[in-house]
Structure formats: structure tokens, C-alpha cells
Design a protein around this motif. Structure first.
Motif, PDB file in Angstrom:
ATOM      1  N   UNK A 178      12.086  29.476  92.279  1.00 32.05           N
ATOM      2  CA  UNK A 178      11.456  30.459  93.153  1.00 32.05           C
ATOM      3  C   UNK A 178      12.485  31.132  94.059  1.00 32.05           C
ATOM      4  N   UNK A 179      13.429  30.370  94.592  1.00 34.21           N
ATOM      5  CA  UNK A 179      14.457  30.955  95.447  1.00 34.21           C
ATOM      6  C   UNK A 179      15.267  31.999  94.687  1.00 34.21           C
ATOM      7  N   UNK A 180      15.642  31.674  93.462  1.00 31.94           N
ATOM      8  CA  UNK A 180      16.392  32.649  92.661  1.00 31.94           C
ATOM      9  C   UNK A 180      15.562  33.900  92.402  1.00 31.94           C
ATOM     10  N   UNK A 181      14.276  33.707  92.129  1.00 30.05           N
ATOM     11  CA  UNK A 181      13.403  34.847  91.820  1.00 30.05           C
ATOM     12  C   UNK A 181      13.269  35.783  93.016  1.00 30.05           C
ATOM     13  N   UNK A 182      12.931  35.252  94.170  1.00 29.30           N
ATOM     14  CA  UNK A 182      12.721  36.127  95.331  1.00 29.30           C
ATOM     15  C   UNK A 182      14.040  36.731  95.809  1.00 29.30           C
ATOM     16  N   UNK A 183      15.138  36.017  95.608  1.00 33.20           N
ATOM     17  CA  UNK A 183      16.455  36.553  95.975  1.00 33.20           C
ATOM     18  C   UNK A 183      16.743  37.847  95.211  1.00 33.20           C
ATOM     19  N   UNK A 184      16.288  37.904  93.970  1.00 33.25           N
ATOM     20  CA  UNK A 184      16.537  39.077  93.138  1.00 33.25           C
ATOM     21  C   UNK A 184      15.601  40.239  93.464  1.00 33.25           C
ATOM     22  N   UNK A 185      14.550  39.985  94.258  1.00 36.21           N
ATOM     23  CA  UNK A 185      13.529  41.009  94.489  1.00 36.21           C
ATOM     24  C   UNK A 185      13.114  41.051  95.966  1.00 36.21           C
ATOM     25  N   UNK A 186      13.973  41.526  96.817  1.00 34.12           N
ATOM     26  CA  UNK A 186      13.648  41.825  98.222  1.00 34.12           C
ATOM     27  C   UNK A 186      13.315  40.602  99.064  1.00 34.12           C
ATOM     28  N   UNK A 187      13.418  39.402  98.515  1.00 30.20           N
ATOM     29  CA  UNK A 187      13.231  38.198  99.315  1.00 30.20           C
ATOM     30  C   UNK A 187      11.803  37.905  99.701  1.00 30.20           C
ATOM     31  N   UNK A 188      10.834  38.419  98.960  1.00 28.32           N
ATOM     32  CA  UNK A 188       9.424  38.243  99.309  1.00 28.32           C
ATOM     33  C   UNK A 188       8.629  37.648  98.153  1.00 28.32           C
ATOM     34  N   UNK A 189       7.644  36.811  98.487  1.00 26.18           N
ATOM     35  CA  UNK A 189       6.614  36.393  97.553  1.00 26.18           C
ATOM     36  C   UNK A 189       5.306  36.349  98.343  1.00 26.18           C
ATOM     37  N   UNK A 190       4.210  36.048  97.690  1.00 23.74           N
ATOM     38  CA  UNK A 190       2.923  36.123  98.366  1.00 23.74           C
ATOM     39  C   UNK A 190       1.967  35.074  97.825  1.00 23.74           C
ATOM     40  N   UNK A 191       1.146  34.525  98.691  1.00 24.82           N
ATOM     41  CA  UNK A 191       0.039  33.671  98.278  1.00 24.82           C
ATOM     42  C   UNK A 191      -1.250  34.434  98.558  1.00 24.82           C
ATOM     43  N   UNK A 192      -1.973  34.738  97.507  1.00 23.44           N
ATOM     44  CA  UNK A 192      -3.184  35.542  97.638  1.00 23.44           C
ATOM     45  C   UNK A 192      -4.102  35.246  96.459  1.00 23.44           C
ATOM     46  N   UNK A 193      -5.339  35.698  96.573  1.00 21.05           N
ATOM     47  CA  UNK A 193      -6.332  35.458  95.532  1.00 21.05           C
ATOM     48  C   UNK A 193      -6.715  36.764  94.851  1.00 21.05           C
ATOM     49  N   UNK A 194      -6.680  36.770  93.529  1.00 25.33           N
ATOM     50  CA  UNK A 194      -7.241  37.888  92.771  1.00 25.33           C
ATOM     51  C   UNK A 194      -8.758  37.755  92.748  1.00 25.33           C
ATOM     52  N   UNK A 195      -9.424  38.802  92.408  1.00 23.14           N
ATOM     53  CA  UNK A 195     -10.887  38.776  92.377  1.00 23.14           C
ATOM     54  C   UNK A 195     -11.377  37.716  91.381  1.00 23.14           C
TER      55      UNK A 195
END
Length: 278
Positions: A178-195
Motif C-alpha cells: 500500500x505504501x508503494x502504491x500511494x507513493x506513486x499516486x499523490x500519497x492518498x488512499x480512501x476508505x469509503x463504501x460504494x452503493x
């Protein structure tokens, strides 16, 4: 040097981890309960195989870089640091490996270490079951222990050398991914619910955010006729985010977003580029 159950189980996160961490683990409920279970097991051993002290089973702190000839202990530590409850088979193999080591190297071993291996193995199997039971009852403590070790390393800035290698040994494979992933993309991730679904991790991708683990609600499954998903996988990635936040590598923001902290950016940078399996 620290010794005992704590040092044997958790070792050192590299060669520089202070003994103070292991000292604090002695007061952790998980290790306290493991020690009590071991003492109860030892008290029930037959007289002719009495063990003078349970610490005879754990005579040395073994650093991670000394595990080449201890594959069973290496596997056990890997499970602990991945926040997995080791099976009784994993416990048994590690305990039997340690029994063989003490038998071969101790100058005057207790009677327990002079038993035929088959008999000793039966007794150690009973201990392994007790340890598995304790750990199953305290599954969340694995995560807490890992975070304790990680925070200790991240807090060190005493001129003892950069802690990057030590930190990487404590981070789980999921945390690194996860750290590698968010590092490559603006340093953000999210916890949210789809419909029609429960909250899950949305990790950034090249085109759009991707769900790392998902689970539909019962109502949505009935309405759509689709599979419910995998709760364990969904929670697995949520816990990764929460643990990295507790360690100080992420910080919570509005609308369910989590951003790398300054320290998070540094750790993610030091991980280097790699694939991000999930």
C-alpha cells in the motif's frame, strides 16, 4: 541482551532494535498470557521430565539475520509480523527446533532435553496447542505488537544510523504494497463504501481508484443476485490503513481520505519501486 519468550518470538527488527522494546513486550497481555500458559504446561509435566525453568526453552535472543539455520522460527516470526495467528503446527515446529538446539548445545540440559525426541515432541505439541489457543483469543494483539515495534523504530533519531532497513523488516508485505502504491499516486488512499457495499479500501490506480477488498450488503446480494464478496479481505486492507495511521505514516483527512505524512513519504520512498500485489 534481552532473553525469554519475547526475544525468541519477536527477536530484533534488525540488529539495532533496543532491548527496551523487548522489555516493554514483557508487560504486553499477549506475552504475559503466553508465559502463563507455558508455566501451566510445565507444571503438568511428569516428574521424570521436569523442566526447572520455562526459560530453558528460550535461552537466547536470536536476531533476524541469524535465522538461516532456524527455518521454523523464521516462519513463526513471519506469521507474527503479518498479524497472522500461527497454527499449532507452526508453533510445534518452532518449539521442536528450539528443543533440538538446546539439546545439542547446552552444557548441562534439564531432563526435558534428554528425552527421546518422539516423547519430547508429544509434550511440545501440547504446548503448541495452548499457545495457538492463547493467540486465537488475542488476535488483535498481533497488530498492536507490530505497531509497537514499528513506532519505536520510527521514533529513533539518536544518531544510531538511519532506520530504513530496520523499518522495512517490521513492515508487513501488505503495508509495503500500500505504501508503494500511494507513493506513486499523490500519497492518498480512501476508505469509503460504494452503493450497496460496506466500507473498503480504495487505492489509487493509473486510470481510477481500485477496490482492494470488497463486500456487498445482504440486501444488495438479494437485489442483484451477485456474490457477497470477501469480508476478511476487505477488513484486511482497512486494518492496514488503520495500522499505518496509528504508526504515524498516514494521517486521516476529510471524507475518508488518508494521506502520507512526512515520515510516511520518507518510508515509502525508501521502499523503492516494486509491484503492488493485492
Amino acid at each position: 541482551m534481552a532473553s525469554g519468550i519475547e526475544a525468541w518470538l519477536f527477536g530484533y527488527a534488525g540488529t539495532k532494535l533496543a532491548n527496551g522494546v523487548l522489555e516493554r513486550l514483557r508487560g504486553d497481555k499477549l506475552t504475559v498470557d503466553l508465559r502463563r500458559a507455558t508455566e501451566k504446561w510445565a507444571a503438568q509435566l511428569p516428574d521424570h521430565v521436569a523442566l526447572a525453568s520455562i526459560y530453558a526453552l528460550f535461552p537466547d535472543a536470536i536476531a533476524d539475520d541469524e535465522l538461516a539455520e532456524r527455518p521454523a522460527l523464521m516462519r513463526l516470526r513471519f506469521d507474527l509480523r503479518q498479524s497472522n495467528v500461527p497454527t499449532d503446527e507452526v508453533w510445534h515446529e518452532a518449539l521442536l527446533e528450539q528443543w533440538r538446539f538446546v539439546r545439542a548445545n547446552a552444557r548441562d540440559p534439564d531432563d526435558f532435553f534428554q528425552l527421546p525426541e518422539a516423547e519430547a515432541s508429544r509434550h511440545l505439541s501440547a504446548l503448541a496447542v495452548k499457545w495457538h489457543t492463547v493467540c486465537s483469543q488475542h488476535e488483535a494483539l498481533f497488530r498492536a505488537t507490530t505497531i509497537s515495534l514499528l513506532r519505536e523504530l520510527l521514533a529513533r533519531g539518536d544518531g544510531g544510523g538511519a532506520p530504513e532497513e530496520d523499518v522495512q523488516k517490521v513492515l508487513t508485505a501488505d503495508q509495503k504494497a500500500l505504501l508503494r502504491c500511494v507513493y506513486q499516486h499523490r500519497g492518498l488512499c480512501r476508505i469509503a463504501a460504494a452503493r450497496g457495499e460496506y466500507e473498503c479500501l480504495w487505492a489509487p490506480g493509473v486510470v481510477c481508484d481500485m477496490q482492494w477488498g470488497w463486500e456487498r450488503t445482504p440486501e444488495e446480494c438479494r437485489r442483484s443476485g451477485k456474490a457477497p464478496g470477501d469480508r476478511r479481505d476487505r477488513l484486511r486492507w482497512i486494518y492496514v490503513v488503520k495500522d499505518l495511521t496509528e504508526a504515524g505514516l498516514f494521517e486521516a483527512q476529510a471524507k475518508g481520505y488518508y494521506a502520507l505524512t512526512e515520515q510516511g513519504w520518507r518510508v515509502a520512498h525508501d521502499l523503492g519501486d516494486a509491484s503492488t500485489p493485492h
